[in-house]
Design an enzyme around this catalytic site. Structure first.
Site, PDB file in Angstrom:
ATOM      1  N   SER A 199       0.892  -1.248   0.032  1.00  0.00           N
ATOM      2  CA  SER A 199      -0.015  -0.093   0.055  1.00  0.00           C
ATOM      3  C   SER A 199       1.086   1.031  -0.057  1.00  0.00           C
ATOM      4  CB  SER A 199      -0.985  -0.027   1.094  1.00  0.00           C
ATOM      5  OG  SER A 199      -0.153  -0.016   2.224  1.00  0.00           O
ATOM      6  N   LYS A 200       0.348   2.177   0.050  1.00  0.00           N
ATOM      7  CA  LYS A 200       0.859   3.615   0.083  1.00  0.00           C
ATOM      8  C   LYS A 200       1.843   3.852   1.002  1.00  0.00           C
ATOM      9  CE  LYS A 200      -2.574   6.014  -2.591  1.00  0.00           C
ATOM     10  NZ  LYS A 200      -3.700   7.102  -2.784  1.00  0.00           N
ATOM     11  N   ARG A 201       1.555   3.142   2.009  1.00  0.00           N
ATOM     12  CA  ARG A 201       2.499   3.438   3.371  1.00  0.00           C
ATOM     13  C   ARG A 201       3.849   2.782   2.955  1.00  0.00           C
ATOM     14  NH1 ARG A 201       2.732  -0.838   7.201  1.00  0.00           N
ATOM     15  NH2 ARG A 201       1.089  -2.502   6.313  1.00  0.00           N
ATOM     16  N   GLY A 229       5.439   3.228   0.330  1.00  0.00           N
ATOM     17  CA  GLY A 229       6.171   4.070  -0.509  1.00  0.00           C
ATOM     18  C   GLY A 229       5.461   4.021  -1.832  1.00  0.00           C
TER      19      GLY A 229
END
Length: 585
Positions: free
Chosen positions: A320-322, A324
């Site tokens: 996921s975006k967390r 990167g």
């Protein structure tokens, strides 16, 4: 009047069970979606055991080859955001499978989420797929015989099939309010039961339904799920998978606002677009049960299914975006090459059985097989991806690599020109330090800089300072003042090599004790690309006319001027202070 068998596109018998191909529609009647009706259910690989008790067995076998049937796969993104690397890998596997089988790769836009879907997002997804080189055969921009290819343009079709399900008894109108449905969920939760629909309107009389219609009560279309039975499929990646019907309540296929629900749209679209193989992410595996029931009710044979594992982060959570960058567009902006991304995504859960890790798109088409796709989750290793991109970057033809880096250098303002001899020489000199196109910005800036004071003040420079560097610097300045050094550099790399050899004899040094102080004094750094190539390039383009004014470039002449002013004792004193601070700590 035509018989039922006249309306079945083609059929063959295997083991006494009639199998019906996914509907094939001739171009001339591509929008007249002919299909088998409810009473053909026993001809489509389904076994009916009672009124609301049946068993569905997918006709999908272990082989991915279908006789007399063209392979047709689809990638169906929702235009509600950027193309995630997981979606890109799904698109890639579909593309590779289609091309390896001589089939068709279809792009369908699933934009029924009207609130979140945007034209900009759709365009971005199409651009990302094109950037990756995954060209589709049919889609919203290129057309085809099975269009339209946006779900938002297919509402008439969905309503037609919803009405058919209603008329055949496979669906019914549900007039429950949202409050009633919420209460059902609460009751189920208290009883520790799954939150399935209670079936309130499943057995309503015609009079009860008509009364609500006359009152104008909003209603949904619910699909009537058999009370008993099961679904079993042979997934081409995961093997045999089964579900019992009692885990599923009657589900909505059309909302009260007239909009179709995802599972209904997908089933109708895949069937009427003659999709032979559905290759999608494993998170869609639970949807297969609902879709199979709809296939059965509408008389369509199910396609082959292949559910690809998720892409995981190093901690084995869903990427996921967390973690990167996760979208194709982001990686493009960061300087990744499309061929490197295609290569790396293909290796996330697939391999050709050899130790080889480098493939072109054409080679992947040649070697790809769905049987070699692993059903376990694949770890996204950003470090390996970056390394692989560097390998692909350095494999580019010199002309193409020079064009890429030269354009980047000019666009960032480091250079005033994007091409020419300096750019060519700089690319050749610096390419080994570049894994991403964007890395080249720092590589060239570092090359042009002369941080002598910072370097000499660092703890790493202590051995060089202690090795009589001031006397060494005096000898180098003498070579500069006599013109000997620049005369040698004007002869290029061979001139430099001859000069270094004679200079080494003069100062009685060789190897590291010769080249380390030379690198520090001429480049201002302890590390970097080939020292000879660096100094020759600095001399050849020493005026700095091609370099942007903000870079702070110093010519070799300016570097020697600075070198004359160095107070070596002060640097030795700094090293003493640094050493005492280290000891005290």
């Amino acid at each position: 009047m035509p018989t039922l068998l006249d309306r079945i596109p083609w059929m063959r018998f295997r083991g006494g069970i009639a199998e019906v191909a996914p509907p094939y529609f001739r171009p001339s009647v591509s929008r007249s979606f002919v299909h088998c009706r409810k009473n053909a259910s026993n001809l489509c690989g389904f076994r009916v055991s009672s009124n609301r008790c049946l068993s569905i067995v997918s006709a999908s076998g272990s082989s991915v080859d279908q006789e007399d049937n063209v392979v047709r796969v689809r990638f169906a993104p929702s235009p509600t955001g950027n193309l995630h690397v997981g979606g890109a890998r799904t698109a890639l596997f579909n593309y590779l499978f289609a091309r390896s089988k001589g089939g068709k790769f279809v792009l369908r836009i699933e934009d029924t989420d009207l609130e979140r879907s945007t034209k900009e997002s759709e365009e971005a997804v199409l651009q990302d797929l094109s950037w990756l080189g995954l060209q589709w055969d049919e889609g919203p921009d290129v057309g085809g015989d099975y269009g339209p290819y946006r779900q938002s343009e297919r509402n008439t079709l969905y309503k037609q099939y919803a009405e058919e399900l209603l008329n055949s008894g496979h669906a019914y109108r549900c007039f429950c309010s949202s409050e009633e449905l919420e209460k059902m969920k609460e009751i189920a939760k208290l009883k520790q039961l799954p939150p399935v629909y209670s079936g309130k309107w499943a057995s309503a009389s015609d009079e009860e339904v008509q009364e609500e219609l006359e009152k104008g009560t909003p209603f949904t279309y619910r699909f009537r799920v058999p009370k008993e039975g099961s679904l079993k499929i042979n997934d081409l990646i995961r093997g045999e998978v089964s579900w019992n019907f009692d885990t599923l309540g009657d589900f909505v296929i059309m909302r009260s606002n007239g909009q179709p629900v995802y599972n209904f749209c997908v089933t109708v679209d895949d069937a009427t677009m003659a999709i032979s193989h559905v290759i999608r992410a494993e998170e869609h595996l639970p949807n297969t049960l609902r879709q199979a029931l709809i296939y059965k009710a509408l008389g369509f044979q199910m396609p082959y299914f292949a559910h690809v594992s998720l892409i995981l982060a190093p901690d084995r959570s869903k990427l996921s975006k967390r973690h990167g960058a996760t979208s194709v567009g982001q990686f493009q902006e960061f300087g990744y090459l499309p061929q490197a991304m295609v290569n790396y995504l293909a290796l996330l859960g697939w391999g050709d059985g050899t130790e080889n890790e480098f493939f072109t798109l054409e080679q992947l088409v040649e070697k790809f097989s769905i049987e070699r796709v692993n059903k376990s989750g694949a770890i996204f290793d950003a470090t390996k991806f970056r390394w692989m991109n560097g390998q692909h970057l350095r494999l580019l033809p010199q002309e193409e690599l020079t064009k890429l880096l030269g354009h980047h250098w000019k666009s960032t303002g480091i250079l005033k020109e994007s091409e020419g001899l300096f750019v060519e020489e700089a690319v050749q000199l610096l390419k080994d330090a570049v894994d991403l196109i964007t890395d080249s910005e720092k590589a060239l800036s570092d090359f042009l800089s002369y941080p002598l004071n910072e370097t000499l003040s660092s703890s790493e420079a202590k051995p060089i300072l202690e090795d009589s560097i001031s006397e060494f610097a005096d000898s180098l300045l003498a070579a500069y003042d006599s013109g000997e050094l620049f005369d040698a550099l004007d002869q290029g790399k061979s001139g430099w090599q001859k000069w270094v050899k004679s200079f080494g004899k003069l100062v009685k040094r060789k190897g590291k004790s010769l080249f380390m102080p030379l690198r520090v004094l001429l480049t201002g750094k302890l590390h970097g690309p080939d020292i000879g190539g660096s100094v020759v390039l600095l001399r050849t383009f020493g005026t700095g006319d091609i370099v942007g004014s903000q870079v702070g470039f110093l010519t070799l002449e300016e570097r020697f001027k600075l070198l004359r002013e160095v107070d070596w004792d002060s640097f030795n004193n700094k090293q003493t202070v640094l050493e005492s601070m280290t000891v005290s700590h």
